[in-house]
Design a protein around this motif. Sequence first.
Motif, PDB file in Angstrom:
ATOM      1  N   ALA A 220       0.829  -1.211   0.000  1.00 45.00           N
ATOM      2  CA  ALA A 220       0.000   0.000   0.000  1.00 45.00           C
ATOM      3  C   ALA A 220       0.863   1.261   0.000  1.00 45.00           C
ATOM      4  O   ALA A 220       0.531   2.246  -0.682  1.00 45.00           O
ATOM      5  CB  ALA A 220      -0.930  -0.004   1.204  1.00 45.00           C
ATOM      6  N   LEU A 224       0.956   4.193  -2.883  1.00 41.44           N
ATOM      7  CA  LEU A 224       0.780   5.620  -2.630  1.00 41.44           C
ATOM      8  C   LEU A 224       1.924   6.434  -3.231  1.00 41.44           C
ATOM      9  O   LEU A 224       1.698   7.461  -3.883  1.00 41.44           O
ATOM     10  CB  LEU A 224       0.704   5.886  -1.131  1.00 41.44           C
ATOM     11  N   THR A 227       1.473   6.647  -6.881  1.00 41.38           N
ATOM     12  CA  THR A 227       0.376   7.544  -7.249  1.00 41.38           C
ATOM     13  C   THR A 227       0.831   8.997  -7.274  1.00 41.38           C
ATOM     14  O   THR A 227       0.605   9.727  -8.249  1.00 41.38           O
ATOM     15  CB  THR A 227      -0.795   7.383  -6.272  1.00 41.38           C
ATOM     16  N   VAL A 250      -7.223   9.617  -5.356  1.00 39.75           N
ATOM     17  CA  VAL A 250      -7.343   9.231  -3.942  1.00 39.75           C
ATOM     18  C   VAL A 250      -8.769   9.198  -3.415  1.00 39.75           C
ATOM     19  O   VAL A 250      -9.024   8.628  -2.349  1.00 39.75           O
ATOM     20  CB  VAL A 250      -6.495  10.168  -3.051  1.00 39.75           C
ATOM     21  N   THR A 253     -10.923   6.065  -2.809  1.00 34.92           N
ATOM     22  CA  THR A 253     -10.121   4.907  -2.422  1.00 34.92           C
ATOM     23  C   THR A 253      -9.468   5.076  -1.059  1.00 34.92           C
ATOM     24  O   THR A 253      -9.532   4.179  -0.207  1.00 34.92           O
ATOM     25  CB  THR A 253      -9.032   4.644  -3.481  1.00 34.92           C
ATOM     26  N   TRP A 254      -8.849   6.244  -0.846  1.00 36.01           N
ATOM     27  CA  TRP A 254      -8.117   6.470   0.391  1.00 36.01           C
ATOM     28  C   TRP A 254      -8.698   7.602   1.242  1.00 36.01           C
ATOM     29  O   TRP A 254      -8.532   7.610   2.462  1.00 36.01           O
ATOM     30  CB  TRP A 254      -6.653   6.803   0.083  1.00 36.01           C
ATOM     31  N   VAL A 255      -9.338   8.568   0.623  1.00 38.19           N
ATOM     32  CA  VAL A 255      -9.810   9.760   1.333  1.00 38.19           C
ATOM     33  C   VAL A 255     -11.243  10.058   0.905  1.00 38.19           C
ATOM     34  O   VAL A 255     -11.574   9.949  -0.275  1.00 38.19           O
ATOM     35  CB  VAL A 255      -8.912  10.985   1.020  1.00 38.19           C
ATOM     36  N   ILE A 285      -4.607   9.698   5.363  1.00 36.95           N
ATOM     37  CA  ILE A 285      -4.553   8.285   4.992  1.00 36.95           C
ATOM     38  C   ILE A 285      -3.884   7.439   6.071  1.00 36.95           C
ATOM     39  O   ILE A 285      -4.368   6.358   6.415  1.00 36.95           O
ATOM     40  CB  ILE A 285      -3.802   8.125   3.650  1.00 36.95           C
ATOM     41  N   GLY A 286      -2.756   7.929   6.613  1.00 37.66           N
ATOM     42  CA  GLY A 286      -2.036   7.054   7.545  1.00 37.66           C
ATOM     43  C   GLY A 286      -1.129   7.746   8.532  1.00 37.66           C
ATOM     44  O   GLY A 286      -0.187   7.113   9.031  1.00 37.66           O
ATOM     45  N   CYS A 294       4.139  10.643   0.858  1.00 39.12           N
ATOM     46  CA  CYS A 294       3.422  11.354  -0.210  1.00 39.12           C
ATOM     47  C   CYS A 294       4.178  12.603  -0.648  1.00 39.12           C
ATOM     48  O   CYS A 294       4.228  12.916  -1.846  1.00 39.12           O
ATOM     49  CB  CYS A 294       2.017  11.724   0.266  1.00 39.12           C
TER      50      CYS A 294
END
Length: 390
Positions: A220, A224, A227, A250, A253-255, A285-286, A294
């Motif tokens: 994952a 990211l 991306t 994003v 999918t993530w946000v 996200i994390g 990112c």
Amino acid sequence: MGKGNAAEVFLVFLKLGLTSFGGPVAHLGYFRSEFVERRKWLSENSYADLVGLCQFLPGPASSQVGIAIGLSRGGYAGALAAWAAFTLPSAIALILFAYGLAAVGSNWGGGWLHGLKVAAVAVVAMAILGMARTLTPDRVRASVAIVAMVVAILVPTAGGQIGGILLGGVVGLFCIKGARPVDETVLPLPVSRAAGVAALIVFVALLAGLPVLAAATDNAVLKLFDTFYRVSSFVFGGGHVVLPLLKAEVVPTWVSNDAFLAGYGATQAVPGPLFTFAAYLGTVIGGWQIALVCLAGIFLPSFLLVIGVLPFWDALRKKAAAQAVLAGVNAAVVGLLLAAFYDPVWTAGITNRFDYALGLAAFVLLFVWKTPPWLVVVLCGVAGQLLPGT
């Protein structure tokens, strides 16, 4: 231009990272004021060359100009220092915003934020005035600037900007004679051609290899990084252009869409490059560790492209034909700044008669009283909070 060190570069860019509100167009104005007029690290022509080059490259143009200035002043360490100092203030602010989103509220900013937009109007106007005097000294180049402005307004996309620059280059090649002599010391770059080629190879290898590696490992974090690296590698125009592309990647999918829009609003309230929006998204996200991933993904292409292209750019511009092309491109850059001055700088900053009065006062402070841009930004922020209608 004398040589400096990474610490010197860091301190200068840190001030800019803390005070450069208004988006990428305004950043170019702040850079010009600091490095061309005040510190004289670069000549007007050398600075315009950097701006023209970075308009061609994908990614955040203002950050790339900053990286190139840092590279020229302090080597690779200077490039890293320039990027870190210009980027980290807004990145840290957006990371904190992401952690405290529930407590911030939707109306954060208000009048003072609008005052900062008015300050950007004055700063960009000063930049255009200064660059136009040097870069559009005759009818041909003035006409190129106006045509490029019209193209950018009629085609308000990255394609319109690139088209205006290409048009300027073609006109310069065939119509501009007696191009300026090149100062051999104007832009010293501690980068060999071999290093440039290596950087370009790494750029292409990551662009092609990261998606394959991410799919093969199903990691994952790697996905990211891929991306954000890919978005930055393909977005032309920088700034706000990256936001819809990131949204497509994003959300959801993530946000969530709501979280994305909240971060978009906060990004307008911080100084520095708009690409630091990646720090906010990574935190949502994390956490802050993913924010660093990112940030690295979205800015790494800029480092590789600047290091890869600049050694060849510096040699190419010393040829007579290249000088003519650059003269046309630089004139077109003035036109693009004129277009951006109208939209989004003017349209976002000047919305009523109070804004107009404040913007005119800020311009007088800069042009007549030679007030430092950071002080004008502070004064406009305070005035924006106090004046009615903002």
